[in-house]
Design a protein around this motif. Structure first.
Motif, PDB file in Angstrom:
ATOM      1  N   SER A   1       0.815  -1.214   0.000  1.00  0.00           N
ATOM      2  CA  SER A   1       0.000   0.000   0.000  1.00  0.00           C
ATOM      3  C   SER A   1       0.853   1.270   0.000  1.00  0.00           C
ATOM      4  O   SER A   1       0.355   2.348  -0.342  1.00  0.00           O
ATOM      5  N   ALA A   2       2.123   1.162   0.344  1.00  0.00           N
ATOM      6  CA  ALA A   2       3.009   2.333   0.266  1.00  0.00           C
ATOM      7  C   ALA A   2       3.178   2.764  -1.189  1.00  0.00           C
ATOM      8  O   ALA A   2       3.086   3.946  -1.516  1.00  0.00           O
ATOM      9  N   ALA A   3       3.397   1.788  -2.068  1.00  0.00           N
ATOM     10  CA  ALA A   3       3.516   2.111  -3.495  1.00  0.00           C
ATOM     11  C   ALA A   3       2.164   2.493  -4.069  1.00  0.00           C
ATOM     12  O   ALA A   3       2.046   3.468  -4.825  1.00  0.00           O
ATOM     13  N   ALA A   4       1.119   1.766  -3.716  1.00  0.00           N
ATOM     14  CA  ALA A   4      -0.214   2.064  -4.244  1.00  0.00           C
ATOM     15  C   ALA A   4      -0.707   3.429  -3.775  1.00  0.00           C
ATOM     16  O   ALA A   4      -1.360   4.153  -4.520  1.00  0.00           O
TER      17      ALA A   4
ATOM     18  N   LEU B   1       3.677   9.404  -8.505  1.00  0.00           N
ATOM     19  CA  LEU B   1       4.709   8.786  -9.347  1.00  0.00           C
ATOM     20  C   LEU B   1       4.105   7.567 -10.037  1.00  0.00           C
ATOM     21  O   LEU B   1       4.485   6.427  -9.760  1.00  0.00           O
ATOM     22  N   PRO B   2       3.153   7.770 -10.921  1.00  0.00           N
ATOM     23  CA  PRO B   2       2.417   6.631 -11.472  1.00  0.00           C
ATOM     24  C   PRO B   2       3.285   5.594 -12.172  1.00  0.00           C
ATOM     25  O   PRO B   2       3.104   4.390 -11.941  1.00  0.00           O
ATOM     26  N   GLY B   3       4.211   6.001 -12.992  1.00  0.00           N
ATOM     27  CA  GLY B   3       5.050   5.043 -13.714  1.00  0.00           C
ATOM     28  C   GLY B   3       5.867   4.181 -12.777  1.00  0.00           C
ATOM     29  O   GLY B   3       5.882   2.946 -12.900  1.00  0.00           O
ATOM     30  N   ASP B   4       6.540   4.811 -11.837  1.00  0.00           N
ATOM     31  CA  ASP B   4       7.369   4.075 -10.883  1.00  0.00           C
ATOM     32  C   ASP B   4       6.525   3.165  -9.999  1.00  0.00           C
ATOM     33  O   ASP B   4       6.876   2.008  -9.768  1.00  0.00           O
ATOM     34  N   CYS B   5       5.420   3.697  -9.492  1.00  0.00           N
ATOM     35  CA  CYS B   5       4.585   2.908  -8.588  1.00  0.00           C
ATOM     36  C   CYS B   5       3.952   1.724  -9.305  1.00  0.00           C
ATOM     37  O   CYS B   5       3.895   0.618  -8.752  1.00  0.00           O
TER      38      CYS B   5
ATOM     39  N   GLU C   1      -7.961   5.309  -8.316  1.00  0.00           N
ATOM     40  CA  GLU C   1      -9.053   6.066  -8.956  1.00  0.00           C
ATOM     41  C   GLU C   1      -8.656   7.511  -9.192  1.00  0.00           C
ATOM     42  O   GLU C   1      -8.984   8.091 -10.225  1.00  0.00           O
ATOM     43  N   ASN C   2      -7.938   8.086  -8.253  1.00  0.00           N
ATOM     44  CA  ASN C   2      -7.493   9.469  -8.437  1.00  0.00           C
ATOM     45  C   ASN C   2      -6.553   9.583  -9.630  1.00  0.00           C
ATOM     46  O   ASN C   2      -6.649  10.524 -10.419  1.00  0.00           O
ATOM     47  N   LEU C   3      -5.679   8.610  -9.792  1.00  0.00           N
ATOM     48  CA  LEU C   3      -4.792   8.593 -10.952  1.00  0.00           C
ATOM     49  C   LEU C   3      -5.605   8.441 -12.239  1.00  0.00           C
ATOM     50  O   LEU C   3      -5.377   9.129 -13.224  1.00  0.00           O
ATOM     51  N   ARG C   4      -6.591   7.557 -12.210  1.00  0.00           N
ATOM     52  CA  ARG C   4      -7.393   7.272 -13.397  1.00  0.00           C
ATOM     53  C   ARG C   4      -8.252   8.459 -13.825  1.00  0.00           C
ATOM     54  O   ARG C   4      -8.286   8.826 -14.985  1.00  0.00           O
ATOM     55  N   SER C   5      -8.933   9.086 -12.875  1.00  0.00           N
ATOM     56  CA  SER C   5      -9.935  10.087 -13.245  1.00  0.00           C
ATOM     57  C   SER C   5      -9.783  11.453 -12.585  1.00  0.00           C
ATOM     58  O   SER C   5     -10.426  12.407 -13.012  1.00  0.00           O
ATOM     59  N   GLY C   6      -9.005  11.537 -11.529  1.00  0.00           N
ATOM     60  CA  GLY C   6      -8.911  12.790 -10.777  1.00  0.00           C
ATOM     61  C   GLY C   6     -10.109  13.025  -9.865  1.00  0.00           C
ATOM     62  O   GLY C   6     -10.225  14.084  -9.249  1.00  0.00           O
TER      63      GLY C   6
ATOM     64  N   THR D   1      -9.564  24.231   0.035  1.00  0.00           N
ATOM     65  CA  THR D   1      -8.890  25.242  -0.781  1.00  0.00           C
ATOM     66  C   THR D   1      -8.155  26.232   0.116  1.00  0.00           C
ATOM     67  O   THR D   1      -6.986  26.551  -0.123  1.00  0.00           O
ATOM     68  N   THR D   2      -8.812  26.698   1.154  1.00  0.00           N
ATOM     69  CA  THR D   2      -8.186  27.628   2.099  1.00  0.00           C
ATOM     70  C   THR D   2      -6.965  27.002   2.749  1.00  0.00           C
ATOM     71  O   THR D   2      -5.906  27.631   2.850  1.00  0.00           O
ATOM     72  N   ALA D   3      -7.090  25.756   3.184  1.00  0.00           N
ATOM     73  CA  ALA D   3      -5.966  25.067   3.833  1.00  0.00           C
ATOM     74  C   ALA D   3      -4.785  24.922   2.884  1.00  0.00           C
ATOM     75  O   ALA D   3      -3.629  25.126   3.284  1.00  0.00           O
ATOM     76  N   MET D   4      -5.054  24.582   1.633  1.00  0.00           N
ATOM     77  CA  MET D   4      -3.975  24.421   0.658  1.00  0.00           C
ATOM     78  C   MET D   4      -3.249  25.747   0.426  1.00  0.00           C
ATOM     79  O   MET D   4      -2.015  25.782   0.363  1.00  0.00           O
ATOM     80  N   VAL D   5      -3.992  26.823   0.303  1.00  0.00           N
ATOM     81  CA  VAL D   5      -3.379  28.146   0.110  1.00  0.00           C
ATOM     82  C   VAL D   5      -2.546  28.518   1.330  1.00  0.00           C
ATOM     83  O   VAL D   5      -1.406  28.967   1.209  1.00  0.00           O
ATOM     84  N   ARG D   6      -3.097  28.307   2.518  1.00  0.00           N
ATOM     85  CA  ARG D   6      -2.370  28.638   3.747  1.00  0.00           C
ATOM     86  C   ARG D   6      -1.110  27.795   3.922  1.00  0.00           C
ATOM     87  O   ARG D   6      -0.140  28.231   4.525  1.00  0.00           O
ATOM     88  N   ALA D   7      -1.129  26.581   3.380  1.00  0.00           N
ATOM     89  CA  ALA D   7       0.044  25.700   3.446  1.00  0.00           C
ATOM     90  C   ALA D   7       1.073  26.047   2.382  1.00  0.00           C
ATOM     91  O   ALA D   7       2.151  25.466   2.350  1.00  0.00           O
ATOM     92  N   GLY D   8       0.736  26.992   1.500  1.00  0.00           N
ATOM     93  CA  GLY D   8       1.688  27.442   0.511  1.00  0.00           C
ATOM     94  C   GLY D   8       1.573  26.789  -0.861  1.00  0.00           C
ATOM     95  O   GLY D   8       2.432  26.991  -1.718  1.00  0.00           O
ATOM     96  N   PHE D   9       0.524  26.018  -1.088  1.00  0.00           N
ATOM     97  CA  PHE D   9       0.323  25.410  -2.397  1.00  0.00           C
ATOM     98  C   PHE D   9      -0.370  26.373  -3.336  1.00  0.00           C
ATOM     99  O   PHE D   9      -1.168  27.204  -2.905  1.00  0.00           O
ATOM    100  N   HIS D  10      -0.085  26.242  -4.600  1.00  0.00           N
ATOM    101  CA  HIS D  10      -0.667  27.124  -5.625  1.00  0.00           C
ATOM    102  C   HIS D  10      -1.219  26.281  -6.751  1.00  0.00           C
ATOM    103  O   HIS D  10      -0.752  25.176  -7.007  1.00  0.00           O
ATOM    104  N   GLY D  11      -2.188  26.795  -7.475  1.00  0.00           N
ATOM    105  CA  GLY D  11      -2.719  26.092  -8.625  1.00  0.00           C
ATOM    106  C   GLY D  11      -3.957  25.291  -8.283  1.00  0.00           C
ATOM    107  O   GLY D  11      -4.506  25.391  -7.187  1.00  0.00           O
ATOM    108  N   ASN D  12      -4.360  24.460  -9.230  1.00  0.00           N
ATOM    109  CA  ASN D  12      -5.607  23.716  -9.081  1.00  0.00           C
ATOM    110  C   ASN D  12      -5.394  22.237  -8.859  1.00  0.00           C
ATOM    111  O   ASN D  12      -6.264  21.437  -9.128  1.00  0.00           O
ATOM    112  N   GLY D  13      -4.236  21.813  -8.440  1.00  0.00           N
ATOM    113  CA  GLY D  13      -4.006  20.403  -8.165  1.00  0.00           C
ATOM    114  C   GLY D  13      -3.305  19.705  -9.318  1.00  0.00           C
ATOM    115  O   GLY D  13      -2.810  20.342 -10.237  1.00  0.00           O
ATOM    116  N   PRO D  14      -3.297  18.394  -9.254  1.00  0.00           N
ATOM    117  CA  PRO D  14      -2.592  17.625 -10.265  1.00  0.00           C
ATOM    118  C   PRO D  14      -3.193  17.836 -11.646  1.00  0.00           C
ATOM    119  O   PRO D  14      -4.388  18.000 -11.791  1.00  0.00           O
ATOM    120  N   SER D  15      -2.346  17.840 -12.654  1.00  0.00           N
ATOM    121  CA  SER D  15      -2.867  17.966 -14.009  1.00  0.00           C
ATOM    122  C   SER D  15      -2.845  16.637 -14.700  1.00  0.00           C
ATOM    123  O   SER D  15      -2.230  15.726 -14.347  1.00  0.00           O
TER     124      SER D  15
END
Length: 116
Positions: free
Chosen positions: A22-25, A31-35, A84-89, A102-116
């Protein structure tokens, strides 16, 4: 509370060779390719004992010929969620619909809309 360093686990003694699928999963979305390579190799090499009705066992130690008979829902859960998150987001988009997230992510210093 333990401190973690980039590049490895906390200093709690030597690694003993126990494998936790489950660590890799749980890292599939990052890191989809490696995992996927790691998970496929684990199933190919040790699947006879490490793979069962519900997927991978919780942990195993191939050198000691030990395969945990337990299947833990929390480990299976993160594996399925991240696949599922890898497959469809879906997981990320559902999570980010909550304004608190969203507020927590901004306060933690993250930017953008998440994984592309």
């Amino acid at each position: 509370m333990g401190l973690y360093r980039v590049g490895g686990p906390p200093a709690q003694g030597p690694l003993d060779g126990t494998v936790v699928p489950s660590a890799a999963a749980g890292s599939l979305a990052f890191l989809p390719g490696d995992c996927l390579s790691v998970l496929r190799a684990m199933r190919s090499k040790w699947g006879k004992h490490a793979w069962g009705r519900y997927g991978f066992v919780d942990a195993f130690h191939p050198a000691a010929n030990w395969y945990d008979a337990d299947v833990l829902g929390i480990d299976q859960g993160i594996s399925v969620l991240m696949a599922e998150n890898l497959r469809s987001g879906l997981v990320w988009s559902t999570f980010m619909r909550n304004p608190e997230c969203t507020t927590a992510m901004v306060r933690a210093g993250f930017h953008g809309n998440g994984p592309s």
